[in-house]
Scaffold this active site. Structure first.
Site, PDB file in Angstrom:
ATOM      1  N   GLY A  65       0.846  -1.357  -0.097  1.00 57.79           N
ATOM      2  CA  GLY A  65       0.179  -0.080  -0.066  1.00 57.79           C
ATOM      3  C   GLY A  65       0.991   1.333  -0.141  1.00 57.79           C
ATOM      4  O   GLY A  65       0.438   2.244   0.567  1.00 57.79           O
ATOM      5  N   GLY A  66       2.274   1.198  -0.683  1.00 57.48           N
ATOM      6  CA  GLY A  66       3.000   2.367  -0.542  1.00 57.48           C
ATOM      7  C   GLY A  66       2.885   3.185  -1.703  1.00 57.48           C
ATOM      8  O   GLY A  66       3.692   4.192  -1.923  1.00 57.48           O
ATOM      9  N   SER A  67       1.880   3.076  -2.599  1.00 60.29           N
ATOM     10  CA  SER A  67       1.844   3.858  -3.550  1.00 60.29           C
ATOM     11  C   SER A  67       1.186   5.202  -3.593  1.00 60.29           C
ATOM     12  O   SER A  67       1.269   6.245  -4.192  1.00 60.29           O
ATOM     13  CB  SER A  67       1.030   3.144  -4.765  1.00 60.29           C
ATOM     14  OG  SER A  67      -0.156   2.775  -4.412  1.00 60.29           O
ATOM     15  N   VAL A  77      -3.786  -7.082  -3.202  1.00 58.10           N
ATOM     16  CA  VAL A  77      -3.954  -7.887  -1.861  1.00 58.10           C
ATOM     17  C   VAL A  77      -5.101  -8.529  -1.687  1.00 58.10           C
ATOM     18  O   VAL A  77      -5.379  -9.602  -0.665  1.00 58.10           O
ATOM     19  CB  VAL A  77      -3.381  -7.015  -0.678  1.00 58.10           C
ATOM     20  CG1 VAL A  77      -1.970  -6.794  -1.035  1.00 58.10           C
ATOM     21  CG2 VAL A  77      -4.331  -5.876  -0.312  1.00 58.10           C
ATOM     22  N   SER A 122      -5.893   1.496  13.007  1.00 55.80           N
ATOM     23  CA  SER A 122      -6.807   3.110  12.948  1.00 55.80           C
ATOM     24  C   SER A 122      -7.381   3.243  14.358  1.00 55.80           C
ATOM     25  O   SER A 122      -7.524   2.165  14.899  1.00 55.80           O
ATOM     26  CB  SER A 122      -7.850   3.000  11.825  1.00 55.80           C
ATOM     27  OG  SER A 122      -8.748   3.881  12.142  1.00 55.80           O
ATOM     28  N   TYR A 164     -14.864  -2.026   8.416  1.00 56.01           N
ATOM     29  CA  TYR A 164     -13.443  -1.066   8.633  1.00 56.01           C
ATOM     30  C   TYR A 164     -13.244  -1.164  10.086  1.00 56.01           C
ATOM     31  O   TYR A 164     -12.023  -1.458  10.508  1.00 56.01           O
ATOM     32  CB  TYR A 164     -13.730   0.310   8.259  1.00 56.01           C
ATOM     33  CG  TYR A 164     -12.666   1.187   8.245  1.00 56.01           C
ATOM     34  CD1 TYR A 164     -11.541   1.333   7.444  1.00 56.01           C
ATOM     35  CD2 TYR A 164     -12.219   1.956   9.592  1.00 56.01           C
ATOM     36  CE1 TYR A 164     -10.429   2.071   7.726  1.00 56.01           C
ATOM     37  CE2 TYR A 164     -11.116   2.697   9.861  1.00 56.01           C
ATOM     38  CZ  TYR A 164     -10.262   2.770   8.735  1.00 56.01           C
ATOM     39  OH  TYR A 164      -9.010   3.577   8.990  1.00 56.01           O
ATOM     40  N   ALA A 165     -14.110  -0.981  10.992  1.00 53.25           N
ATOM     41  CA  ALA A 165     -13.743  -0.938  12.277  1.00 53.25           C
ATOM     42  C   ALA A 165     -13.811  -2.369  12.891  1.00 53.25           C
ATOM     43  O   ALA A 165     -12.573  -2.310  13.533  1.00 53.25           O
ATOM     44  CB  ALA A 165     -15.296  -0.504  13.120  1.00 53.25           C
ATOM     45  N   LYS A 211     -10.079  -3.542  11.623  1.00 56.12           N
ATOM     46  CA  LYS A 211      -8.968  -2.463  12.188  1.00 56.12           C
ATOM     47  C   LYS A 211      -8.813  -3.061  13.788  1.00 56.12           C
ATOM     48  O   LYS A 211      -7.708  -3.121  14.277  1.00 56.12           O
ATOM     49  CB  LYS A 211      -9.103  -1.019  12.057  1.00 56.12           C
ATOM     50  CG  LYS A 211      -9.047  -0.373  10.790  1.00 56.12           C
ATOM     51  CD  LYS A 211      -7.713  -0.780  10.164  1.00 56.12           C
ATOM     52  CE  LYS A 211      -7.459  -0.082   8.680  1.00 56.12           C
ATOM     53  NZ  LYS A 211      -6.094  -0.285   8.260  1.00 56.12           N
ATOM     54  N   ILE A 271      -5.977  11.303   9.206  1.00 58.41           N
ATOM     55  CA  ILE A 271      -4.876  11.765   8.309  1.00 58.41           C
ATOM     56  C   ILE A 271      -5.577  12.357   6.799  1.00 58.41           C
ATOM     57  O   ILE A 271      -6.289  11.725   6.431  1.00 58.41           O
ATOM     58  CB  ILE A 271      -3.871  10.453   8.144  1.00 58.41           C
ATOM     59  CG1 ILE A 271      -3.700  10.222   9.438  1.00 58.41           C
ATOM     60  CG2 ILE A 271      -2.634  11.229   7.339  1.00 58.41           C
ATOM     61  CD1 ILE A 271      -2.715  11.084  10.567  1.00 58.41           C
TER      62      ILE A 271
END
Length: 248
Positions: A19-21, A69, A141, A154-155, A158, A187
């Site tokens: 996920g570094g893109s 992924v 998160s 999502y919750a 994470k 963020i």
């Protein structure tokens, strides 16, 4: 911010940022590159050039590989590290708005990306990391610790990642591989644009942040650099909250 490269010791280290893109992952990849590491990033687009117009994405000096992924076969088929792997950063993430995560198909897809693929990447590269006494950094998160109304997948994913980090940090710390995590708050990335680009939502969010500003990918990257460095050599299984006080 000037950071002492000698103390933090990334010169010549081999790093993979999943996920570094773009976003937080890209901020970490850029900082690690600037600290002398050789950094490979995984992204979903076919080539690094496809991110040229992406805001918040800088792939200069980074090796790029397309890996989805959400597809286990894609993870298994990805290139290995014949020269060794020292640091694995898992910054992949998905969120789907408008209550779509209450639909089971979407729920499973988000869980697969945010949680299942994290475990898959960890087990895929654990042998290489063990050989070099390396470290894993997982991006979670603050949603792991509170309700994220409208985003149950999502919750849950994470929160699962925090538990996974704790367990792998215990199990693999005994083999010399440290596993830690970071739980960012709000963020400024494309993932949070639904809030940051809406003046009313942005103001509401800022009112909950003790430090009075949005976080930047660099804020998370600095925490990641600490966890990857010798300064954190006695830390494993922990998830550090980096949220400007929002969770307080």
């Amino acid at each position: 911010m000037n950071i002492d490269k000698t103390t933090l010791g990334l010169q010549g280290r081999h790093v993979l940022v999943v996920g570094g893109s773009s976003g937080i992952g890209n901020g970490i990849a850029q900082l690690f590159r600037d600290q002398g590491a050789e950094v490979r990033v995984w992204g979903t687009r076919s080539a690094a050039a496809d991110y040229a117009d992406e805001k918040g994405s800088d792939l200069t000096g980074l090796a790029y590989e397309q890996v989805d992924v959400s597809d286990p076969a894609s993870i298994d088929a990805a290139a290995g590290f014949p020269d060794g792997l020292d640091i694995l950063v898992l910054a992949q993430g998905a969120v789907v708005y408008r209550r779509k995560e209450f639909e089971m198909e979407t729920f499973r897809r988000v869980i697969d990306i945010n949680l299942v693929s994290v475990m898959h990447c960890c087990t895929r590269f654990y042998p290489a990391l063990r050989e070099r006494q390396g470290t894993i950094i997982v991006i979670s998160s603050i949603g792991a610790y509170k309700s994220v109304i409208g985003n149950p997948a999502y919750a849950a994913s994470k929160a699962g990642v925090v538990g996974l980090t704790r367990t792998l940090g215990d199990a693999w710390g005994r083999e010399g591989v440290r596993v830690n995590g970071i739980a960012p708050g709000m963020i400024a990335t494309k993932m949070t644009a639904v809030t940051t680009e809406n003046p009313e939502r942005l103001q509401a969010a800022l009112s909950t942040i003790s430090l009075g500003r949005l976080g930047l990918p660099a804020d998370v990257a600095h925490a990641a650099l600490f966890l990857a460095s010798p300064l954190a050599s006695y830390i494993t299984g922990q998830t550090i909250i980096v949220d400007g006080g929002r969770s307080l």
